[in-house]
Motif scaffolding. Structure first.
Motif, PDB file in Angstrom:
ATOM      1  N   SER A 192      -6.886   3.215  -6.434  1.00  0.00           N
ATOM      2  CA  SER A 192      -5.622   3.505  -5.763  1.00  0.00           C
ATOM      3  C   SER A 192      -4.547   2.509  -6.172  1.00  0.00           C
ATOM      4  O   SER A 192      -4.836   1.324  -6.372  1.00  0.00           O
ATOM      5  CB  SER A 192      -5.814   3.429  -4.239  1.00  0.00           C
ATOM      6  N   TYR A 241     -10.249   4.412  11.672  1.00  0.00           N
ATOM      7  CA  TYR A 241      -9.360   5.022  10.684  1.00  0.00           C
ATOM      8  C   TYR A 241      -7.912   4.922  11.134  1.00  0.00           C
ATOM      9  O   TYR A 241      -7.618   4.976  12.337  1.00  0.00           O
ATOM     10  CB  TYR A 241      -9.675   6.507  10.503  1.00  0.00           C
ATOM     11  N   LEU A 267       0.845  -1.176   0.000  1.00  0.00           N
ATOM     12  CA  LEU A 267       0.000   0.000   0.000  1.00  0.00           C
ATOM     13  C   LEU A 267       0.889   1.237   0.000  1.00  0.00           C
ATOM     14  O   LEU A 267       2.099   1.144   0.223  1.00  0.00           O
ATOM     15  CB  LEU A 267      -0.910   0.013   1.239  1.00  0.00           C
ATOM     16  N   LYS A 270      -5.466   8.318  -2.998  1.00  0.00           N
ATOM     17  CA  LYS A 270      -5.538   6.910  -2.653  1.00  0.00           C
ATOM     18  C   LYS A 270      -6.450   6.736  -1.452  1.00  0.00           C
ATOM     19  O   LYS A 270      -6.685   7.689  -0.708  1.00  0.00           O
ATOM     20  CB  LYS A 270      -4.151   6.364  -2.319  1.00  0.00           C
ATOM     21  N   GLN A 271      -6.963   5.553  -1.304  1.00  0.00           N
ATOM     22  CA  GLN A 271      -7.807   5.242  -0.146  1.00  0.00           C
ATOM     23  C   GLN A 271      -7.975   3.729  -0.093  1.00  0.00           C
ATOM     24  O   GLN A 271      -8.292   3.099  -1.088  1.00  0.00           O
ATOM     25  CB  GLN A 271      -9.163   5.931  -0.274  1.00  0.00           C
ATOM     26  N   TYR A 272      -7.719   3.137   1.074  1.00  0.00           N
ATOM     27  CA  TYR A 272      -7.767   1.687   1.211  1.00  0.00           C
ATOM     28  C   TYR A 272      -8.746   1.264   2.300  1.00  0.00           C
ATOM     29  O   TYR A 272      -8.999   1.985   3.261  1.00  0.00           O
ATOM     30  CB  TYR A 272      -6.379   1.140   1.563  1.00  0.00           C
ATOM     31  N   HIS A 273      -9.259   0.068   2.109  1.00  0.00           N
ATOM     32  CA  HIS A 273      -9.983  -0.625   3.173  1.00  0.00           C
ATOM     33  C   HIS A 273      -9.415  -2.033   3.275  1.00  0.00           C
ATOM     34  O   HIS A 273      -9.231  -2.724   2.260  1.00  0.00           O
ATOM     35  CB  HIS A 273     -11.478  -0.735   2.889  1.00  0.00           C
ATOM     36  N   ASN A 329      -7.496   5.514   5.943  1.00  0.00           N
ATOM     37  CA  ASN A 329      -7.856   4.177   5.478  1.00  0.00           C
ATOM     38  C   ASN A 329      -8.817   3.562   6.485  1.00  0.00           C
ATOM     39  O   ASN A 329      -8.693   3.789   7.698  1.00  0.00           O
ATOM     40  CB  ASN A 329      -6.612   3.301   5.338  1.00  0.00           C
TER      41      ASN A 329
END
Length: 227
Positions: free
Chosen positions: A202, A104, A8, A56-59, A109
């Motif tokens: 992302s 978070y 990431l 960007k952004q993650y889970h 994220n």
């Protein structure tokens, strides 16, 4: 299927390392000025520095023992604010037979602890620690090409959970139920559950079973390769 390792990206690598390896206590495996790697049970997460101009952004979700959900939630609450939705700070997913809570990290994220009741093992303790993280249980793969990405995964026997149809306007869980590990294919602009954050296409690299690499490049293109 197992998610062996993910790469990431982060804008502030030092702040992220302090959060994950300091505040939460994940084991640091390697580091340099532009990256760090940490153990997440049987999985590895690598954060690499990327220019702040890249959105960007993650889970992602961490599997935890089936009998330690409330203990894990209490543990998280002592370190970071748990996200809530309509005055709830946890949820039970009937389809997965699992309890989850969310929070978070410093770059927003959406991180999840998930206790799958039928699949995740029990441990002989009622005290949770970061060492009880089992592995990465879910990792998002946000894309503008949902159907073609899903078809590529099917070619490598990564199929939709319970043979469900691929959805272009919602999440599709890829990976069989027995492993308790899923790649979540979904569109951009979708709001993450328990969150106000929108999914963004992302850059990411997901390593599956230590041999298959799924990659979303900075330009949004998807690639898959086998080591």
């Amino acid at each position: 299927m197992q998610i062996s390792k993910v790469k990431l990206y982060a804008h502030d690598i030092h702040k992220m390392k302090e959060f994950y390896c300091g505040t939460l206590g994940f084991t640091l495996l390697a580091e340099a000025e532009h990256f760090f790697e940490m153990a997440a049970g049987e999985s590895v997460i690598r954060f690499e520095c990327i220019d702040s101009s890249v959105e960007k952004q993650y889970h992602f979700a961490f599997n935890i023992p089936s009998n330690l959900f409330q203990q894990a939630k209490n543990w998280v609450q002592k370190r970071v604010e748990i996200l809530s939705l309509e005055e709830r700070d946890e949820i039970y997913f009937k389809t997965l037979d699992a309890y989850s809570c969310y929070f978070y990290d410093p770059e927003d994220n959406v991180v999840e602890f998930i206790a799958r009741q039928r699949i995740n093992p029990k441990v002989n303790t009622d005290i949770f620690s970061i060492d009880h993280i089992l592995n990465i249980g879910e990792m998002n793969l946000t894309t503008h090409a949902i159907l073609s990405v899903a078809d590529c995964l099917k070619d490598y026997n990564i199929t939709p959970l319970k043979d469900e149809e691929i959805r272009i306007d919602a999440l599709t869980f890829m990976g069989n139920e027995e492993d308790g590990v899923h790649i979540l294919i979904g569109p951009s602009e979708r709001i993450w559950y328990f969150s106000t954050k929108k999914a963004i296409v992302s850059p990411i690299v997901i390593e599956v079973n230590q041999q298959l690499q799924l990659c979303i490049q900075v330009n949004g293109e998807f690639a898959i390769s086998q080591q």
